[in-house]
Design a protein around this motif. Structure first.
Motif, PDB file in Angstrom:
ATOM      1  N   ALA A   1       1.745  -3.745   5.699  1.00 13.37           N
ATOM      2  CA  ALA A   1       0.708  -2.773   6.068  1.00 13.37           C
ATOM      3  C   ALA A   1      -0.580  -3.480   6.461  1.00 13.37           C
ATOM      4  O   ALA A   1      -0.968  -4.479   5.848  1.00 13.37           O
ATOM      5  CB  ALA A   1       0.441  -1.813   4.916  1.00 13.37           C
ATOM      6  N   GLU A   2      -1.218  -2.951   7.497  1.00 17.01           N
ATOM      7  CA  GLU A   2      -2.526  -3.449   7.919  1.00 17.01           C
ATOM      8  C   GLU A   2      -3.517  -2.296   7.914  1.00 17.01           C
ATOM      9  O   GLU A   2      -3.172  -1.162   8.279  1.00 17.01           O
ATOM     10  CB  GLU A   2      -2.456  -4.063   9.317  1.00 17.01           C
ATOM     11  N   LYS A   3      -4.742  -2.609   7.534  1.00  8.18           N
ATOM     12  CA  LYS A   3      -5.773  -1.574   7.499  1.00  8.18           C
ATOM     13  C   LYS A   3      -6.320  -1.315   8.897  1.00  8.18           C
ATOM     14  O   LYS A   3      -6.671  -2.248   9.630  1.00  8.18           O
ATOM     15  CB  LYS A   3      -6.910  -1.986   6.568  1.00  8.18           C
TER      16      LYS A   3
ATOM     17  N   HIS B   1      -7.353   3.853   7.439  1.00  3.53           N
ATOM     18  CA  HIS B   1      -6.037   4.071   6.833  1.00  3.53           C
ATOM     19  C   HIS B   1      -5.184   2.814   7.015  1.00  3.53           C
ATOM     20  O   HIS B   1      -5.567   1.893   7.732  1.00  3.53           O
ATOM     21  CB  HIS B   1      -5.329   5.276   7.477  1.00  3.53           C
ATOM     22  N   TYR B   2      -4.033   2.820   6.361  1.00  2.32           N
ATOM     23  CA  TYR B   2      -3.087   1.715   6.499  1.00  2.32           C
ATOM     24  C   TYR B   2      -1.922   2.145   7.380  1.00  2.32           C
ATOM     25  O   TYR B   2      -1.436   3.267   7.293  1.00  2.32           O
ATOM     26  CB  TYR B   2      -2.563   1.266   5.133  1.00  2.32           C
TER      27      TYR B   2
ATOM     28  N   VAL C   1       0.949   5.871   3.909  1.00 11.39           N
ATOM     29  CA  VAL C   1       0.824   4.848   4.944  1.00 11.39           C
ATOM     30  C   VAL C   1       1.403   5.403   6.242  1.00 11.39           C
ATOM     31  O   VAL C   1       2.456   6.061   6.226  1.00 11.39           O
ATOM     32  CB  VAL C   1       1.580   3.557   4.555  1.00 11.39           C
TER      33      VAL C   1
ATOM     34  N   GLN D   1       0.841  -1.201   0.000  1.00 16.01           N
ATOM     35  CA  GLN D   1       0.000   0.000   0.000  1.00 16.01           C
ATOM     36  C   GLN D   1       0.878   1.254   0.000  1.00 16.01           C
ATOM     37  O   GLN D   1       2.059   1.218   0.363  1.00 16.01           O
ATOM     38  CB  GLN D   1      -0.924  -0.014   1.215  1.00 16.01           C
TER      39      GLN D   1
END
Length: 235
Positions: free
Chosen positions: A114-116, A126-127, A93, A49
């Motif tokens: 990346a995690e949401k 957001h990430y 991010v 992301q």
């Protein structure tokens, strides 16, 4: 006692004192100039992301101004055996930071992904960059394959082919390590994830062949490899 004998004994005593003094000075100088204990940090970029490359800062120093692309891995970054602050930044991010207590001759692998983060009343969805840490735990003498997943898929089926053409199946859970014997002496070992072929694993000498599984921008599983000489555990 004859004067000449006294003089000889005195000279011998002075000579011995000088030898001891010079030896002590050389030892102290060698200890002062000795290289400090060193460890290593390796980074494998799994952040799909955001925009552009990811920045890696260690104790505030940018390791590579142009950054690292998705699926790119560093070599071992040599650092003093001490605590280091590692920060990952990528446009679009939220950055992630971790502290690594590096030990002498140890290599710690960091895999940013990346995690949401769900929306709240104050902040939109957001990430955020999270970091999976792999630590060496014991010496490996043969050939082993270690599959590590930072994919969003909870569990991935991995099939690894041996030199006789037979496939061995293992499952790797998200944010964990799955180890399997690598019955391949040299060349490129074919592998599949969830039934789809991935790049074959290049095999050479003994060691732990690590396969990092991550998602690309379209959510498809990709892979990157590196060889370690010890087993790894997710920390």
């Amino acid at each position: 006692m004859p004067p000449n004998l006294k003089l000889k004994r005195l000279m011998k005593t002075i000579f011995n004192i000088l030898i001891i003094s010079v030896g002590s000075c050389c030892l102290a100088l060698a200890q002062k100039n000795a290289a400090p204990p060193t460890g290593f940090i390796r980074v494998v970029n799994g952040v799909a992301q955001g925009v552009g490359t990811i920045k890696v800062l260690i104790d505030g120093d940018d390791m590579r101004p142009k950054g690292y692309n998705l699926g790119e891995a560093t070599g071992g970054i040599g650092l003093s055996a001490a605590s280091h602050k590692v920060t990952f930044k990528k446009e679009g991010v939220k950055e992630g930071t971790t502290n690594v207590a590096l030990e002498k001759d140890q290599t710690v692998t960091l895999i940013p992904f990346a995690e949401k983060v769900p929306a709240t009343d104050q902040v939109p969805a957001h990430y955020k960059i999270q970091i999976l840490r792999l630590k060496q735990k014991e010496v490996e003498s043969g050939r082993t394959a270690s599959f590590v997943s930072v994919s969003a898929i909870p569990e991935i089926k991995v099939e690894l082919q041996d030199e006789e053409g037979k496939f061995t199946t293992t499952y790797v859970k998200r944010l964990s390590v799955a180890e399997t014997p690598l019955n391949y002496s040299q060349g490129y070992a074919p592998a599949k994830v969830n039934g789809d072929s991935i790049k074959p694993i290049p095999i050479g000498g003994s060691g732990n062949y690590v396969v990092v599984l991550f998602d690309d921008a379209e959510g498809k599983i990709q892979s990157i490899y590196f060889r370690d000489f010890k087993f790894l555990s997710a920390d």
